[in-house]
Structures are given as structure tokens and as C-alpha cells.
Design a protein around this motif. Sequence first.
Motif, PDB file in Angstrom:
ATOM      1  N   ASN A   2       0.842  -1.186   0.000  1.00 18.97           N
ATOM      2  CA  ASN A   2       0.000   0.000   0.000  1.00 18.97           C
ATOM      3  C   ASN A   2       0.876   1.235   0.000  1.00 18.97           C
ATOM      4  OD1 ASN A   2       0.447   0.890   2.919  1.00 18.97           O
ATOM      5  ND2 ASN A   2      -0.203  -1.235   3.180  1.00 18.97           N
ATOM      6  N   ALA A   3       0.248   2.398  -0.132  1.00 17.87           N
ATOM      7  CA  ALA A   3       1.004   3.637  -0.251  1.00 17.87           C
ATOM      8  C   ALA A   3       1.883   3.898   0.971  1.00 17.87           C
ATOM      9  CB  ALA A   3       0.041   4.813  -0.455  1.00 17.87           C
ATOM     10  N   GLY A   4       1.375   3.551   2.163  1.00 18.32           N
ATOM     11  CA  GLY A   4       2.161   3.776   3.371  1.00 18.32           C
ATOM     12  C   GLY A   4       3.417   2.939   3.411  1.00 18.32           C
ATOM     13  N   THR A   5       3.285   1.642   3.123  1.00 14.86           N
ATOM     14  CA  THR A   5       4.433   0.746   3.144  1.00 14.86           C
ATOM     15  C   THR A   5       5.422   1.093   2.038  1.00 14.86           C
ATOM     16  OG1 THR A   5       2.984  -1.012   3.949  1.00 14.86           O
ATOM     17  CG2 THR A   5       5.139  -1.670   3.123  1.00 14.86           C
ATOM     18  N   ILE A   6       4.898   1.338   0.836  1.00  7.53           N
ATOM     19  CA  ILE A   6       5.772   1.633  -0.301  1.00  7.53           C
ATOM     20  C   ILE A   6       6.535   2.943  -0.085  1.00  7.53           C
ATOM     21  CG2 ILE A   6       5.808   2.233  -2.754  1.00  7.53           C
ATOM     22  CD1 ILE A   6       3.422   0.319  -3.114  1.00  7.53           C
ATOM     23  N   SER A   7       5.838   3.984   0.398  1.00  5.57           N
ATOM     24  CA  SER A   7       6.507   5.269   0.578  1.00  5.57           C
ATOM     25  C   SER A   7       7.544   5.206   1.699  1.00  5.57           C
ATOM     26  CB  SER A   7       5.486   6.369   0.877  1.00  5.57           C
ATOM     27  OG  SER A   7       4.778   6.113   2.074  1.00  5.57           O
ATOM     28  N   ALA A   8       7.238   4.465   2.771  1.00 10.09           N
ATOM     29  CA  ALA A   8       8.213   4.325   3.855  1.00 10.09           C
ATOM     30  C   ALA A   8       9.450   3.584   3.371  1.00 10.09           C
ATOM     31  CB  ALA A   8       7.577   3.585   5.034  1.00 10.09           C
ATOM     32  N   ALA A   9       9.244   2.496   2.609  1.00 12.49           N
ATOM     33  CA  ALA A   9      10.368   1.745   2.070  1.00 12.49           C
ATOM     34  C   ALA A   9      11.155   2.588   1.062  1.00 12.49           C
ATOM     35  CB  ALA A   9       9.872   0.459   1.410  1.00 12.49           C
ATOM     36  N   ALA A  10      10.433   3.341   0.208  1.00  8.50           N
ATOM     37  CA  ALA A  10      11.103   4.187  -0.782  1.00  8.50           C
ATOM     38  C   ALA A  10      11.931   5.276  -0.107  1.00  8.50           C
ATOM     39  CB  ALA A  10      10.064   4.818  -1.713  1.00  8.50           C
ATOM     40  N   THR A  11      11.413   5.829   0.985  1.00  4.95           N
ATOM     41  CA  THR A  11      12.153   6.856   1.717  1.00  4.95           C
ATOM     42  C   THR A  11      13.481   6.307   2.214  1.00  4.95           C
ATOM     43  OG1 THR A  11      10.102   7.920   2.417  1.00  4.95           O
ATOM     44  CG2 THR A  11      12.072   8.435   3.689  1.00  4.95           C
ATOM     45  N   ILE A  12      13.444   5.102   2.762  1.00  6.41           N
ATOM     46  CA  ILE A  12      14.670   4.482   3.278  1.00  6.41           C
ATOM     47  C   ILE A  12      15.651   4.213   2.142  1.00  6.41           C
ATOM     48  CG2 ILE A  12      15.601   2.443   4.442  1.00  6.41           C
ATOM     49  CD1 ILE A  12      12.876   2.290   5.945  1.00  6.41           C
ATOM     50  N   VAL A  13      15.150   3.728   1.010  1.00  8.93           N
ATOM     51  CA  VAL A  13      16.013   3.445  -0.147  1.00  8.93           C
ATOM     52  C   VAL A  13      16.639   4.730  -0.679  1.00  8.93           C
ATOM     53  CG1 VAL A  13      16.028   2.661  -2.551  1.00  8.93           C
ATOM     54  CG2 VAL A  13      14.790   1.342  -0.816  1.00  8.93           C
ATOM     55  N   PHE A  14      15.839   5.775  -0.869  1.00  8.01           N
ATOM     56  CA  PHE A  14      16.367   7.052  -1.360  1.00  8.01           C
ATOM     57  C   PHE A  14      17.379   7.647  -0.377  1.00  8.01           C
ATOM     58  CE2 PHE A  14      12.298   7.559  -3.945  1.00  8.01           C
ATOM     59  CZ  PHE A  14      12.937   7.300  -5.151  1.00  8.01           C
ATOM     60  N   TYR A  15      17.083   7.478   0.891  1.00  8.25           N
ATOM     61  CA  TYR A  15      17.965   8.016   1.926  1.00  8.25           C
ATOM     62  C   TYR A  15      19.315   7.315   1.891  1.00  8.25           C
ATOM     63  CZ  TYR A  15      19.252   9.815   6.570  1.00  8.25           C
ATOM     64  OH  TYR A  15      19.869  10.440   7.620  1.00  8.25           O
ATOM     65  N   LEU A  16      19.291   5.987   1.837  1.00 16.52           N
ATOM     66  CA  LEU A  16      20.533   5.215   1.818  1.00 16.52           C
ATOM     67  C   LEU A  16      21.293   5.424   0.511  1.00 16.52           C
ATOM     68  CD1 LEU A  16      19.318   1.843   3.392  1.00 16.52           C
ATOM     69  CD2 LEU A  16      20.736   3.600   4.475  1.00 16.52           C
ATOM     70  N   GLY A  17      20.557   5.551  -0.601  1.00 19.95           N
ATOM     71  CA  GLY A  17      21.205   5.715  -1.902  1.00 19.95           C
ATOM     72  C   GLY A  17      21.700   7.116  -2.164  1.00 19.95           C
ATOM     73  N   ASN A  18      21.274   8.085  -1.308  1.00 16.78           N
ATOM     74  CA  ASN A  18      21.697   9.481  -1.466  1.00 16.78           C
ATOM     75  C   ASN A  18      21.449   9.974  -2.903  1.00 16.78           C
ATOM     76  OD1 ASN A  18      22.660  11.903  -0.461  1.00 16.78           O
ATOM     77  ND2 ASN A  18      24.783  11.442  -0.962  1.00 16.78           N
ATOM     78  N   PHE A  19      20.267   9.659  -3.424  1.00 17.98           N
ATOM     79  CA  PHE A  19      19.938   9.984  -4.805  1.00 17.98           C
ATOM     80  C   PHE A  19      19.738  11.489  -4.995  1.00 17.98           C
ATOM     81  CE2 PHE A  19      18.260   5.570  -4.504  1.00 17.98           C
ATOM     82  CZ  PHE A  19      19.087   5.005  -5.469  1.00 17.98           C
ATOM     83  N   ARG A  20      20.066  11.945  -6.191  1.00 19.99           N
ATOM     84  CA  ARG A  20      19.808  13.325  -6.589  1.00 19.99           C
ATOM     85  C   ARG A  20      18.690  13.325  -7.633  1.00 19.99           C
ATOM     86  NH1 ARG A  20      22.218  16.538  -2.836  1.00 19.99           N
ATOM     87  NH2 ARG A  20      24.286  15.707  -2.344  1.00 19.99           N
ATOM     88  N   VAL A  21      17.732  14.205  -7.470  1.00 21.45           N
ATOM     89  CA  VAL A  21      16.628  14.297  -8.434  1.00 21.45           C
ATOM     90  C   VAL A  21      16.547  15.725  -8.935  1.00 21.45           C
ATOM     91  CG1 VAL A  21      15.335  12.434  -7.313  1.00 21.45           C
ATOM     92  CG2 VAL A  21      14.921  14.816  -6.647  1.00 21.45           C
ATOM     93  N   PRO A  22      15.939  15.934 -10.095  1.00 19.71           N
ATOM     94  CA  PRO A  22      15.780  17.312 -10.603  1.00 19.71           C
ATOM     95  C   PRO A  22      15.002  18.182  -9.634  1.00 19.71           C
ATOM     96  CG  PRO A  22      15.288  15.693 -12.308  1.00 19.71           C
ATOM     97  CD  PRO A  22      15.427  14.923 -11.034  1.00 19.71           C
ATOM     98  N   VAL A  23      15.295  19.470  -9.676  1.00 17.83           N
ATOM     99  CA  VAL A  23      14.632  20.424  -8.787  1.00 17.83           C
ATOM    100  C   VAL A  23      13.123  20.393  -8.988  1.00 17.83           C
ATOM    101  CG1 VAL A  23      14.386  22.873  -8.222  1.00 17.83           C
ATOM    102  CG2 VAL A  23      16.649  21.921  -8.682  1.00 17.83           C
ATOM    103  N   ILE A  24      12.688  20.171 -10.209  1.00 16.08           N
ATOM    104  CA  ILE A  24      11.244  20.115 -10.487  1.00 16.08           C
ATOM    105  C   ILE A  24      10.586  19.013  -9.663  1.00 16.08           C
ATOM    106  CG2 ILE A  24       9.518  19.548 -12.250  1.00 16.08           C
ATOM    107  CD1 ILE A  24      11.286  20.942 -14.287  1.00 16.08           C
ATOM    108  N   VAL A  25      11.255  17.863  -9.576  1.00 21.98           N
ATOM    109  CA  VAL A  25      10.714  16.724  -8.820  1.00 21.98           C
ATOM    110  C   VAL A  25      10.729  17.020  -7.330  1.00 21.98           C
ATOM    111  CG1 VAL A  25      11.021  14.291  -8.242  1.00 21.98           C
ATOM    112  CG2 VAL A  25      11.386  15.074 -10.599  1.00 21.98           C
ATOM    113  N   SER A  26      11.875  17.477  -6.818  1.00 24.09           N
ATOM    114  CA  SER A  26      11.987  17.727  -5.377  1.00 24.09           C
ATOM    115  C   SER A  26      11.041  18.837  -4.921  1.00 24.09           C
ATOM    116  CB  SER A  26      13.431  18.079  -5.007  1.00 24.09           C
ATOM    117  OG  SER A  26      13.852  19.251  -5.673  1.00 24.09           O
TER     118      SER A  26
END
Length: 314
Positions: free
Chosen positions: A172-196
Motif C-alpha cells: 500500500n502507499a504507506g508501506t511503499i513510501s516508507a520503504a522508498a524513503t529508506i532506499v532514497f535516503y541510503l542511496g543518497n539519490f539526486r533528483v531534478p529540482v522540479i521533482v523535489s
Amino acid sequence: MSVAIVFQQMVIIFILIGIGMILFRRGMLSEVGSKQISGLIINVTNPALLICSALEDGPKASLAELGIALVSYAAIFAVLIAVGFLIPHLLRAPKNSHYVYQMLSIFGNVGFIGIPLASAVLGSESLIYVSIFNLLFNLLVYTFGISVLEKAAASQDGGKAPSQGRLQKLVNAGTISAAATIVFYLGNFRVPVIVSSTLTYAGRATTFLSMLVLGVSVAQMAPKEIFSHPKLYAFTLLRQILVPVGCILLMRRFVDNKLILNTMLLMVAVPAANMPLMLAKQMDMDADAISQGIILTTVLSLVTVPLACLFLVP
């Protein structure tokens, strides 16, 4: 951390809840609209708030610190499960209402209230730990939580299990977003300013929209229905003051990271969550007692959360 800041944030939250009540009573916001806003929060703004916190520049928690948070919060949920079984016996509640106290004890409002409260009080750097707490919440509510409700539903006329499988509900959205947050955090990803920037604007709407929904819920119940249950007052004292304080005093013996500890205290101190109510309604159960508990703990959280936060680690 000044308790005055926590109290100020709770007052702001209640002003926003009051706006929701006024809008509902004046016919400017309906129950249907409230449900639609709930879907927007769950599927868009809450996930955006969590994910954009992982994309911010600044010091990052180490993998070891995230592991400590995961283990610590899992232990806290084990404590809350034990508390959920103990409190009904302490309050001498009727056996057929034990499941109500279990749901109210284990599942706090870590999404609608916990996310904006942690962001305001502890800063956006706390949201990575909130994500871990939310991930565990979602895993538990769709396994243990549904199991408890199914047993209670079996004893109520007309009770039925939800048609969707538990494994499917875990995605569900809660589980997916929490997991995605952890992945993005660990991966230190950079995204375009438009997205952020888009995520930031969407995430900022979370607090206001969440409080509007709670305001609609409060407006639909008569004061007598909310405030005429002595056992719920005793429950709120135990669950929202003594339990959070006990948890942080316990975990301070094993964890020395202040942000992990303070995030945990806030997540345990928040009032009861709406999710058990939604699940109970889906099973065609009598959900009045759960609804009353959610609203009373939310109203009293104006006092209980600042009191619990007296024990925030400085």
C-alpha cells in the motif's frame, strides 16, 4: 527541546482541527469530501512528505543507526502489544471490548499526526526514523491487527473478514513510501529540482489536510458520546503518558542516539490511529467504541503529548 514548542504545535494542530469542524458544520466540507481528502493524504501528500525528507541535503544517519532504529522500534511495538493485552485487564473492561483497547494501544496515529508533529518538533531529519516506524506500523496492522479484528468479528453478528488478502494489503502507499524513503535516503539519490519541489509542495499540505479530516470526525460525534466513558480516560492516562515515558526510560538504557529516542517518544505518545476503525468498518463490525477512543485520545492529546514530551532527551 522546550515543551512549550511541543504545546505550541499541539495548539496549532487543534486550531486546524477546529477549522475542519467549522467547515463540516457549515456544509463546506462533507463526509464524502473528508474520505476523498483521506485518500489524497494516504496516497499522495504523506508519501511526498516522507520521500522529500530523504532527498534533503545535510548530515545523514549511518546504516548502523538506521539498524538500531529498526530494532528499537520493533522492540517498542512488542511492548505495545503486551500493553494492549494488559490494559483491558487492568481496567476490568468487558471481554468483548478487549480488542478495542488492543487496537487503541498498539496503533498510534503516526501518519496523520505523527509525521507533521515530528517534522515540526524535531525537524525533517527525524522523518527517516518516522519512515521506519511507519513501515513497521503498516506491516503489523495488516497482519497482527487484522488477526485481532477477525477474532472479534467472529463473535459479532454480521462480522466478516475483508475480502482482500493480507499479503496484498501489505502493498500500500504507506508501506511503499516508507520503504522508498529508506532506499532514497541510503542511496543518497539526486533528483531534478522540479521533482523535489513538487514533492515539497505536496508534502506541505499534509498537516492542514490531515487536521481537516480529524475535524470532520470530531464534528460528527456529540460531546456526550466522546466524554462519557471513564475507562477511556484511565486508558488515555496509561497509554499516552505512562507508556511513552516508560518506553523512553527503558530504551535510554540501550540507545544513546537522541533523535532515535525522541522520534520514538513522539510516535508512541500520539493518539490512536484511524486505521483500526477503517478496518473494523470494512468487516461490518460495531466500530463505535473504537471511534470514541480515537476521538477522545485525540482531544486529550493536547495535554498528554506535551506532558510526555517533558521526557524528551535534551
